[in-house]
Write a protein that holds these residues in place. Structure first.
Motif, PDB file in Angstrom:
ATOM      1  N   LEU A 156       0.826  -1.212   0.000  1.00  0.00           N
ATOM      2  CA  LEU A 156       0.000   0.000   0.000  1.00  0.00           C
ATOM      3  C   LEU A 156       0.856   1.257   0.000  1.00  0.00           C
ATOM      4  N   LYS A 157       1.999   1.196   0.695  1.00  0.00           N
ATOM      5  CA  LYS A 157       2.817   2.419   0.761  1.00  0.00           C
ATOM      6  C   LYS A 157       3.971   2.411  -0.251  1.00  0.00           C
ATOM      7  N   SER A 158       3.920   1.509  -1.217  1.00  0.00           N
ATOM      8  CA  SER A 158       5.045   1.347  -2.155  1.00  0.00           C
ATOM      9  C   SER A 158       5.088   2.413  -3.253  1.00  0.00           C
ATOM     10  N   ASP A 159       6.221   2.440  -3.934  1.00  0.00           N
ATOM     11  CA  ASP A 159       6.368   3.316  -5.105  1.00  0.00           C
ATOM     12  C   ASP A 159       5.395   2.906  -6.217  1.00  0.00           C
ATOM     13  N   THR A 160       5.091   1.605  -6.269  1.00  0.00           N
ATOM     14  CA  THR A 160       4.145   1.143  -7.293  1.00  0.00           C
ATOM     15  C   THR A 160       2.765   1.755  -7.047  1.00  0.00           C
ATOM     16  N   MET A 161       2.383   1.884  -5.784  1.00  0.00           N
ATOM     17  CA  MET A 161       1.090   2.526  -5.492  1.00  0.00           C
ATOM     18  C   MET A 161       1.150   4.003  -5.880  1.00  0.00           C
ATOM     19  N   LYS A 162       2.291   4.614  -5.618  1.00  0.00           N
ATOM     20  CA  LYS A 162       2.462   6.030  -5.977  1.00  0.00           C
ATOM     21  C   LYS A 162       2.335   6.172  -7.507  1.00  0.00           C
ATOM     22  N   LYS A 163       2.991   5.272  -8.209  1.00  0.00           N
ATOM     23  CA  LYS A 163       2.937   5.292  -9.678  1.00  0.00           C
ATOM     24  C   LYS A 163       1.483   5.078 -10.149  1.00  0.00           C
ATOM     25  N   SER A 164       0.754   4.237  -9.445  1.00  0.00           N
ATOM     26  CA  SER A 164      -0.655   4.005  -9.802  1.00  0.00           C
ATOM     27  C   SER A 164      -1.445   5.310  -9.696  1.00  0.00           C
ATOM     28  N   PHE A 165      -1.196   6.053  -8.622  1.00  0.00           N
ATOM     29  CA  PHE A 165      -1.888   7.347  -8.488  1.00  0.00           C
ATOM     30  C   PHE A 165      -1.459   8.306  -9.603  1.00  0.00           C
ATOM     31  N   ASP A 166      -0.181   8.266  -9.968  1.00  0.00           N
ATOM     32  CA  ASP A 166       0.269   9.114 -11.089  1.00  0.00           C
ATOM     33  C   ASP A 166      -0.472   8.741 -12.374  1.00  0.00           C
ATOM     34  N   ASN A 167      -0.631   7.434 -12.584  1.00  0.00           N
ATOM     35  CA  ASN A 167      -1.355   6.991 -13.787  1.00  0.00           C
ATOM     36  C   ASN A 167      -2.822   7.413 -13.741  1.00  0.00           C
ATOM     37  N   LEU A 168      -3.404   7.349 -12.551  1.00  0.00           N
ATOM     38  CA  LEU A 168      -4.793   7.802 -12.409  1.00  0.00           C
ATOM     39  C   LEU A 168      -4.891   9.293 -12.745  1.00  0.00           C
ATOM     40  N   ALA A 169      -3.939  10.065 -12.221  1.00  0.00           N
ATOM     41  CA  ALA A 169      -3.940  11.514 -12.489  1.00  0.00           C
ATOM     42  C   ALA A 169      -3.862  11.767 -13.990  1.00  0.00           C
ATOM     43  N   LYS A 170      -3.065  10.959 -14.666  1.00  0.00           N
ATOM     44  CA  LYS A 170      -2.934  11.110 -16.121  1.00  0.00           C
ATOM     45  C   LYS A 170      -4.296  10.871 -16.791  1.00  0.00           C
ATOM     46  N   LEU A 171      -4.972   9.811 -16.386  1.00  0.00           N
ATOM     47  CA  LEU A 171      -6.283   9.513 -17.001  1.00  0.00           C
ATOM     48  C   LEU A 171      -7.273  10.651 -16.781  1.00  0.00           C
ATOM     49  N   VAL A 172      -7.222  11.229 -15.591  1.00  0.00           N
ATOM     50  CA  VAL A 172      -8.197  12.279 -15.266  1.00  0.00           C
ATOM     51  C   VAL A 172      -8.017  13.511 -16.173  1.00  0.00           C
ATOM     52  N   THR A 173      -6.830  13.675 -16.760  1.00  0.00           N
ATOM     53  CA  THR A 173      -6.642  14.814 -17.667  1.00  0.00           C
ATOM     54  C   THR A 173      -7.459  14.652 -18.955  1.00  0.00           C
ATOM     55  N   TYR A 174      -7.999  13.462 -19.194  1.00  0.00           N
ATOM     56  CA  TYR A 174      -8.766  13.216 -20.430  1.00  0.00           C
ATOM     57  C   TYR A 174     -10.283  13.273 -20.223  1.00  0.00           C
ATOM     58  N   VAL A 175     -10.673  13.715 -19.032  1.00  0.00           N
ATOM     59  CA  VAL A 175     -12.093  13.760 -18.693  1.00  0.00           C
ATOM     60  C   VAL A 175     -12.646  15.147 -19.006  1.00  0.00           C
ATOM     61  N   ASP A 176     -13.917  15.231 -19.375  1.00  0.00           N
ATOM     62  CA  ASP A 176     -14.507  16.550 -19.664  1.00  0.00           C
ATOM     63  C   ASP A 176     -14.761  17.312 -18.359  1.00  0.00           C
ATOM     64  N   PRO A 177     -14.915  18.645 -18.459  1.00  0.00           N
ATOM     65  CA  PRO A 177     -15.027  19.445 -17.231  1.00  0.00           C
ATOM     66  C   PRO A 177     -16.307  19.186 -16.426  1.00  0.00           C
ATOM     67  N   ASN A 178     -17.314  18.575 -17.036  1.00  0.00           N
ATOM     68  CA  ASN A 178     -18.601  18.399 -16.328  1.00  0.00           C
ATOM     69  C   ASN A 178     -18.732  17.051 -15.637  1.00  0.00           C
ATOM     70  N   PHE A 179     -17.635  16.415 -15.339  1.00  0.00           N
ATOM     71  CA  PHE A 179     -17.736  15.023 -14.889  1.00  0.00           C
ATOM     72  C   PHE A 179     -18.205  14.855 -13.444  1.00  0.00           C
ATOM     73  N   SER A 180     -18.015  15.900 -12.622  1.00  0.00           N
ATOM     74  CA  SER A 180     -18.342  15.752 -11.192  1.00  0.00           C
ATOM     75  C   SER A 180     -19.776  15.321 -10.985  1.00  0.00           C
TER      76      SER A 180
END
Ligand code: BGC
Length: 417
Positions: free
Chosen positions: A219-243
């Motif tokens: 849970l506290k590994s670099d791989t988990m950190k990288k997973s969050f980075d990948n999630l952040a990347k995906l979120v950049t492709y979402v439209d502004p009205n997603f909330s």
């Protein structure tokens, strides 16, 4: 003596008859199946029960993922007002069973051989203390992409096999002026997508250790950190009205071609089915890039409450209908899921359903079938809720960095354990 016996028999018959005559011919069901595809699937069950003479008393509580439904159920149970059954996910079944409020369907299960046909991964959650307390309805899987075929053709895209391929595909959609990623900004949807991101980023062993075993180091590994980075990347492709957008509205964006892809459990396919769309022609189903060979699953179960005697016959009828092979095929074809029994032919399923059935079998045989943390099969509800909360705060910018996200995740899970 004979007279006495006869009177005894007559009395017993009268009692048996009157008990039967007083049986409540109604199934009261709490669930969160309120989208078009879900309602269509539920109609299959209503129809089957109507044929057996049972009326349907619907207790729908809207809200994908079932959080609102589970709050409503808690209130009903606290008031001693048990429904015949409630839709439930994994660890929630075990919680109610531990609280001693579930019924016992073991007799029916034995008669019908459920233990031989229901996969062990599901029995872990539908059998408590040796007793069947829930009837598994289906197996859903969350690590899927749902893609609009016309948009895919327009941008000249191909199946993404790695996370980097996926990013390149999303870039193509963006360049073509299409919303790349349809997402509903609700915590359970974000966490459901993150399940797949973690499996893709860390691989099967990592997913299991982190999200099924709750292993601290993972849970506290670099791989988990990288997973969050990948999630952040995906979120950049979402439209502004997603909330706050509902999951089925995100699916509708893909169905209409307003967006290229949704990352969602295969209940999304129920929406394509309800819109008369065909895999291969109108839409494409691929495993989330980098997760081929693994299945992150959840299963809808009908948790059976310890209802009064006059409502038990209805409960047995519901359980029998649910586990019948014909229902398991008919319902799951419409729902987008696959059968909760291993002996149901895939004949009536579309290409995505056939793939889902084959993938499930392969993952089960190969040890790569994992419970979804977002969907109640990775850890008890308190942990799952803590997880959803952290992921959502990260997606919506309240947690700013992947470092912070990892720290918050470890803390939240620790507190919830
Ligand atoms: C359930 C599905 C349902 C989806 C969206 C999931 O938790 O397992 O049956 O379709 O939520 O409501």
């Amino acid at each position: 003596m004979l007279r006495k016996l006869l009177i005894g028999t007559a009395l017993a018959t009268t009692f048996a008859f009157s008990a039967h005559a007083e049986d409540v011919k109604e199934v009261q069901m709490l669930h969160w199946w309120t989208s078009g595809g879900e309602a269509a699937a539920l109609n299959v069950l209503k129809g089957d029960l109507a044929k057996e003479g049972y009326a349907w008393k619907d207790v729908p509580v809207a809200g994908g993922g079932g959080d609102a439904a589970m709050t409503a159920l808690k209130a009903m149970v606290a008031a001693g007002n048990y429904p015949t059954a409630s839709q439930m996910l994994g660890y929630t079944v075990l919680d109610y069973a531990a609280a001693g409020v579930m019924g016992d369907l073991t007799e029916t299960a034995k008669k019908e051989g459920w233990d031989k046909s229901v996969p062990a991964a599901l029995q872990k959650f539908s059998v408590y203390d040796g007793k069947w307390v829930a009837a598994p309805v289906n197996v859903h899987s969350v690590n899927w992409l749902w893609i609009n075929k016309a948009v895919m053709d327009k941008i000249g895209g191909a199946e993404p096999k790695t996370f980097d391929d996926f990013v390149a595909l999303l870039d193509k959609a963006k360049a073509a002026g299409v919303i790349p990623l349809a997402l509903g900004g609700q915590n359970w949807q974000e966490a459901t997508m993150f399940d797949s991101v973690v499996l893709s980023t860390g691989g099967p062993e990592f997913y299991k250790k982190a999200f099924n075993d709750l292993d601290d180091a993972s849970l506290k590994s670099d791989t988990m950190k990288k997973s969050f980075d990948n999630l952040a990347k995906l979120v950049t492709y979402v439209d502004p009205n997603f909330s706050g957008r509902d999951w089925n509205l995100a699916t509708a964006m893909v169905i209409k071609g307003d967006a290229l892809v949704q990352v969602m459990g295969d209940w999304a396919k129920g929406e394509f089915h309800a819109a008369n769309k065909t895999p291969g022609t109108d839409f494409l189903c691929y495993r989330f890039p980098g997760t081929d060979g693994s299945v992150i699953y959840n299963s809808d179960m009908f948790g059976m409450f310890n209802v009064p005697d006059d409502r038990k016959a209805a409960q047995v009828a519901l359980a029998t209908a649910t586990l019948s092979k014909s229902f398991q095929s008919a319902f799951n074809v419409v729902k987008g899921s696959v059968p909760a029994r291993t002996d149901v032919p895939d004949t009536d399923f579309d290409a995505c359903g056939k793939k889902g059935i084959a993938d499930l079998k392969a993952a089960n045989d190969g040890g790569t079938l994992f419970g979804s943390l977002a969907q109640g099969y990775g850890a008890p509800p308190a942990v799952a809720n803590a997880y959803k909360d952290v992921v959502s705060k990260f997606v919506h910018g309240q947690i700013k960095t992947s470092d912070e996200a990892v720290t918050e995740l470890v803390k939240a899970i620790d507190d919830a354990k």
